[in-house]
Design an enzyme around this catalytic site. Structure first.
Site, PDB file in Angstrom:
ATOM      1  N   GLU A 356      48.270  63.343 -48.346  1.00  0.00           N
ATOM      2  CA  GLU A 356      49.316  63.428 -49.353  1.00  0.00           C
ATOM      3  C   GLU A 356      49.866  62.029 -49.597  1.00  0.00           C
ATOM      4  O   GLU A 356      50.087  61.259 -48.649  1.00  0.00           O
ATOM      5  CB  GLU A 356      50.381  64.410 -48.855  1.00  0.00           C
ATOM      6  CG  GLU A 356      51.795  63.929 -48.870  1.00  0.00           C
ATOM      7  CD  GLU A 356      52.751  64.847 -48.088  1.00  0.00           C
ATOM      8  OE1 GLU A 356      52.317  65.796 -47.399  1.00  0.00           O
ATOM      9  OE2 GLU A 356      53.949  64.594 -48.147  1.00  0.00           O
ATOM     10  N   HIS A 441      53.182  69.785 -38.809  1.00  0.00           N
ATOM     11  CA  HIS A 441      52.439  71.042 -38.962  1.00  0.00           C
ATOM     12  C   HIS A 441      52.021  71.646 -37.627  1.00  0.00           C
ATOM     13  O   HIS A 441      50.826  71.798 -37.360  1.00  0.00           O
ATOM     14  CB  HIS A 441      51.182  70.811 -39.814  1.00  0.00           C
ATOM     15  CG  HIS A 441      51.442  70.292 -41.191  1.00  0.00           C
ATOM     16  ND1 HIS A 441      50.469  69.719 -41.976  1.00  0.00           N
ATOM     17  CD2 HIS A 441      52.567  70.276 -41.945  1.00  0.00           C
ATOM     18  CE1 HIS A 441      50.977  69.364 -43.148  1.00  0.00           C
ATOM     19  NE2 HIS A 441      52.258  69.677 -43.159  1.00  0.00           N
ATOM     20  N   ASN A 479      48.163  71.388 -46.040  1.00  0.00           N
ATOM     21  CA  ASN A 479      49.525  71.767 -45.663  1.00  0.00           C
ATOM     22  C   ASN A 479      49.549  73.290 -45.476  1.00  0.00           C
ATOM     23  O   ASN A 479      49.008  74.023 -46.294  1.00  0.00           O
ATOM     24  CB  ASN A 479      50.495  71.346 -46.757  1.00  0.00           C
ATOM     25  CG  ASN A 479      50.235  69.921 -47.214  1.00  0.00           C
ATOM     26  OD1 ASN A 479      49.159  69.635 -47.733  1.00  0.00           O
ATOM     27  ND2 ASN A 479      51.170  69.047 -47.018  1.00  0.00           N
TER      28      ASN A 479
HETATM   29  P1  FDA Z   1      59.063  78.266 -39.397  1.00  0.00           P
HETATM   30  O1  FDA Z   1      59.063  77.126 -38.462  1.00  0.00           O
HETATM   31  O2  FDA Z   1      59.120  77.977 -40.851  1.00  0.00           O
HETATM   32  O3  FDA Z   1      60.307  79.215 -39.093  1.00  0.00           O
HETATM   33  C1  FDA Z   1      60.682  79.579 -37.793  1.00  0.00           C
HETATM   34  C2  FDA Z   1      62.155  79.956 -37.811  1.00  0.00           C
HETATM   35  O4  FDA Z   1      62.465  80.641 -36.606  1.00  0.00           O
HETATM   36  C3  FDA Z   1      63.104  78.770 -37.898  1.00  0.00           C
HETATM   37  O5  FDA Z   1      64.047  79.017 -38.908  1.00  0.00           O
HETATM   38  C4  FDA Z   1      63.757  78.719 -36.524  1.00  0.00           C
HETATM   39  O6  FDA Z   1      65.100  78.263 -36.552  1.00  0.00           O
HETATM   40  C5  FDA Z   1      63.709  80.176 -36.108  1.00  0.00           C
HETATM   41  N1  FDA Z   1      63.691  80.372 -34.651  1.00  0.00           N
HETATM   42  C6  FDA Z   1      62.946  79.717 -33.731  1.00  0.00           C
HETATM   43  N2  FDA Z   1      63.167  80.190 -32.512  1.00  0.00           N
HETATM   44  C7  FDA Z   1      64.089  81.176 -32.635  1.00  0.00           C
HETATM   45  C8  FDA Z   1      64.739  82.040 -31.714  1.00  0.00           C
HETATM   46  N3  FDA Z   1      64.461  82.001 -30.402  1.00  0.00           N
HETATM   47  N4  FDA Z   1      65.656  82.920 -32.177  1.00  0.00           N
HETATM   48  C9  FDA Z   1      65.946  82.970 -33.513  1.00  0.00           C
HETATM   49  N5  FDA Z   1      65.360  82.172 -34.426  1.00  0.00           N
HETATM   50  C10 FDA Z   1      64.438  81.295 -33.993  1.00  0.00           C
HETATM   51  N6  FDA Z   1      53.970  72.738 -45.092  1.00  0.00           N
HETATM   52  C11 FDA Z   1      53.371  72.886 -46.310  1.00  0.00           C
HETATM   53  O7  FDA Z   1      52.580  73.799 -46.498  1.00  0.00           O
HETATM   54  N7  FDA Z   1      53.672  72.007 -47.324  1.00  0.00           N
HETATM   55  C12 FDA Z   1      54.526  70.952 -47.155  1.00  0.00           C
HETATM   56  O8  FDA Z   1      54.776  70.181 -48.097  1.00  0.00           O
HETATM   57  C13 FDA Z   1      55.125  70.781 -45.868  1.00  0.00           C
HETATM   58  N8  FDA Z   1      55.965  69.730 -45.614  1.00  0.00           N
HETATM   59  C14 FDA Z   1      56.663  69.676 -44.420  1.00  0.00           C
HETATM   60  C15 FDA Z   1      57.635  68.691 -44.237  1.00  0.00           C
HETATM   61  C16 FDA Z   1      58.415  68.697 -43.073  1.00  0.00           C
HETATM   62  C17 FDA Z   1      59.456  67.629 -42.877  1.00  0.00           C
HETATM   63  C18 FDA Z   1      58.203  69.705 -42.088  1.00  0.00           C
HETATM   64  C19 FDA Z   1      59.029  69.752 -40.824  1.00  0.00           C
HETATM   65  C20 FDA Z   1      57.233  70.675 -42.282  1.00  0.00           C
HETATM   66  C21 FDA Z   1      56.454  70.664 -43.433  1.00  0.00           C
HETATM   67  N9  FDA Z   1      55.496  71.648 -43.660  1.00  0.00           N
HETATM   68  C22 FDA Z   1      54.862  71.735 -44.872  1.00  0.00           C
HETATM   69  C23 FDA Z   1      55.181  72.649 -42.614  1.00  0.00           C
HETATM   70  C24 FDA Z   1      55.780  74.018 -42.883  1.00  0.00           C
HETATM   71  O9  FDA Z   1      57.146  73.918 -43.203  1.00  0.00           O
HETATM   72  C25 FDA Z   1      55.569  74.893 -41.642  1.00  0.00           C
HETATM   73  O10 FDA Z   1      54.177  74.972 -41.398  1.00  0.00           O
HETATM   74  C26 FDA Z   1      56.126  76.299 -41.800  1.00  0.00           C
HETATM   75  O11 FDA Z   1      57.507  76.270 -42.054  1.00  0.00           O
HETATM   76  C27 FDA Z   1      55.853  77.156 -40.573  1.00  0.00           C
HETATM   77  O12 FDA Z   1      56.198  78.488 -40.880  1.00  0.00           O
HETATM   78  P2  FDA Z   1      56.437  79.571 -39.747  1.00  0.00           P
HETATM   79  O13 FDA Z   1      56.573  80.885 -40.412  1.00  0.00           O
HETATM   80  O14 FDA Z   1      55.391  79.423 -38.715  1.00  0.00           O
HETATM   81  O15 FDA Z   1      57.819  79.190 -39.028  1.00  0.00           O
END
Ligand code: FDA
Length: 503
Positions: A356, A441, A479
């Site tokens: 990207e 990721h 991504n």
């Molecule tokens: P995700 O991590 O989204 O959600 C998990 C949730 O569970 C969180 O809200 C957390 O607080 C909560 N949680 C965790 N433990 C808990 C507990 N014990 N009790 C209650 N709640 C709890 N991807 C993409 O496709 N395109 C992109 O452009 C980008 N860019 C990007 C930038 C940045 C800065 C980051 C950090 C990430 C990306 N990503 C991305 C990655 C993408 O955001 C990521 O892969 C997904 O959000 C993962 O989705 P999940 O459903 O796995 O969990």
């Protein structure tokens, strides 16, 4: 005993969790969503819901005393990070010994902080990663379903070709073309129509005001505005934010009981709840879901869990790097924080890379071309629970990222050679050109077909499901959120029909 009981509970509110909440709600199942982060819907004293990247305050990061930005220095100066008050900010950086992992916290999970890039993987690579999944069905039904519910859209190519805010992307594109490489326009969940109106000064600015990793006030179709809003609209789904699930156990009758800590904005526990459910969906992300299952396995609370829990973790081959441009070729002091172009060399037989072209929305000319490269790194780590501290650990060494660095370097060396440019060594806190110590990721930990069956049912315990990025075996080549969403759609369709409604 438990104070409350629900037919279904969903832990977390990222992509996988949001799909589960909507599809359960639509099926008429009373469902509770538990999210440890905040609901982000109110403006602070400055009129903004989220802070800007260039002026981070306590809203930026999850209970930190100082921000930990990915680009941590400029000309080797510590000018990026700021001292902040501990607060349930929207971006967390979980620091393991040799790898740091960025994750979103709040209702919507990663959708609140990510770049919104909505990329469908190549079918060839998807089939390689998921040999047990019917790819025809995925590409016919579930990828389109996910894209439509997520609100994926594309920028007008003419506008992208002339907007001052995408000069940086065009510079990166032209330099890739000079090296004989291909570039692609990348769809996004940020509303490009809104962004054009931002540029014309008709609406409040977000992408064009340098907002992204600490949240977007406008324009972004984050999950709280798409899947989760629709889930609440079914009337069957309840959400509790600032509720952190700490432990899970199964009762003799087969039901699950969750120990949940309700926290306040100081991070103190204000109440402890026990919540019971019949069907339990884990959507706490690769780290969160795996941590809950490891704790349950190792304490004997879910004694049927096997050795596959914690295994198969990867970074999606993430590595970040930057090049320095010639003085006559500026990247622009106005940059959209939403990436829209990528160098696509995934078909390279030796070093596949999807890079990207990332913005550096510093508000000043930096001459930087920044890349988040996704590479095919075969190395995998293992998540484990440290019995002494009860905390999550990651077995992953620095040299395991070398394949990612080698691949990214081979691509960027080509671009540098063709354009007579060099790397930037001043951006990652020391003098490395390649940031090999963090990822955006995180994937795996409860891999589909290994720790679970072919649809995310956890092996060893009935009515327990994994629905998030932990299912993906460490790499997906692009991504990941579109794949996480589409896979959750596929699995939920089966689970709701067979297990929940019992047809
Ligand atoms: P995700 O991590 O989204 O959600 C998990 C949730 O569970 C969180 O809200 C957390 O607080 C909560 N949680 C965790 N433990 C808990 C507990 N014990 N009790 C209650 N709640 C709890 N991807 C993409 O496709 N395109 C992109 O452009 C980008 N860019 C990007 C930038 C940045 C800065 C980051 C950090 C990430 C990306 N990503 C991305 C990655 C993408 O955001 C990521 O892969 C997904 O959000 C993962 O989705 P999940 O459903 O796995 O969990």
């Amino acid at each position: 005993g438990p104070e409350d009981a629900y037919p279904a509970v969903v832990v977390g509110s990222g992509y996988g969790a949001a799909v589960a909440a909507l599809r359960l709600g639509e099926a008429g199942v009373r469902t509770l969503v538990l999210e440890m982060g905040r609901l982000w819907n109110e403006a602070g004293p400055d009129g903004r819901v989220f802070c800007r990247m260039t002026a981070p305050d306590r809203r930026s990061m999850w209970f930190k005393r100082r921000t930990e930005a990915p680009l941590s220095s400029m000309l080797w100066l510590d000018v990026v990070d700021r001292d902040i008050d501990p607060y349930p900010g929207v971006l967390d950086r979980v620091n393991f010994e040799h790898m740091s992992v960025y994750v979103g916290r709040g209702l919507g999970g990663g959708s609140l902080v990510n770049g919104g890039m909505a990329v469908t993987p190549s079918r060839r690579y998807f089939e390689k990663v998921f040999p047990g999944v019917d790819a025809g069905e995925m590409y016919r039904t579930y990828f389109p379903r996910a894209a439509s519910a997520l609100g994926v859209n594309s920028a007008d190519p003419d506008w992208l070709g002339r907007s001052t805010h995408y000069r940086y992307a065009r510079v990166g594109r032209d330099q890739a073309h000079n090296a004989g490489l291909s570039t692609v326009h990348v769809p996004n969940v940020y509303d490009f129509g809104y962004m054009e109106r931002e540029e014309r000064g008709e609406v409040a600015r977000s992408a064009l005001a340098g907002q992204v990793i600490y949240g977007n006030d406008h324009g972004k179709r984050s999950l709280d505005k798409t899947y989760l809003a629709a889930a609440l609209g079914t009337g069957n789904v309840t959400v509790r934010t600032m509720h952190r699930v700490d432990a899970v156990r199964q009762e003799r009758d087969g039901g699950y009981v969750l120990s949940v800590e309700e926290i306040d904005t100081a991070g103190s526990t204000v109440a402890v709840h026990e919540i019971a459910c019949r069907h339990l969906f884990l959507g706490a992300g690769s780290l969160g879901t795996t941590e809950l299952l490891l704790r349950a396995r190792d304490t004997g609370a879910l004694a049927g869990l096997g050795e596959e829990v914690g295994a198969g973790w990867g970074t999606n081959g993430n590595v970040m790097a930057a090049r320095a441009n010639h003085a006559w070729n500026p990247t622009g002091c106005k940059q959209s924080s939403i990436p829209a172009l990528a160098v696509d060399d995934w078909d390279n037989p030796v070093h596949p890379v999807f890079a990207e072209i990332a913005p550096v929305p510093a508000g000043i000319e930096t001459w930087i071309s920044l890349y988040l490269a996704i590479t095919e790194n075969p190395e995998r780590g293992t998540l484990y629970r440290d019995p002494a501290t009860d905390r999550l650990g990651l077995r992953w060494t620095r040299d395991q990222n070398q394949p990612s660095v080698t691949a990214a370097k081979s691509l960027l060396d080509r671009i540098n050679r063709a354009n007579r440019t060099v790397y930037r060594y001043d951006l990652f806190g020391d003098d490395r050109a390649f940031a090999d110590d963090f990822c955006y990721h995180p994937l795996g930990g409860c891999v589909l077909g290994k720790a679970t069956d072919g649809h995310g049912r956890v092996r060893g315990h009935r009515n327990l499901y994994v629905t998030d990025g932990s299912l993906i075996p460490g790499s997906v080549g692009v991504n990941p959120f579109v794949t996480i969403t589409a896979l959750a759609e596929r699995n939920l369709a089966r689970i709701v029909a067979e297990d929940v409604l019992g047809r």
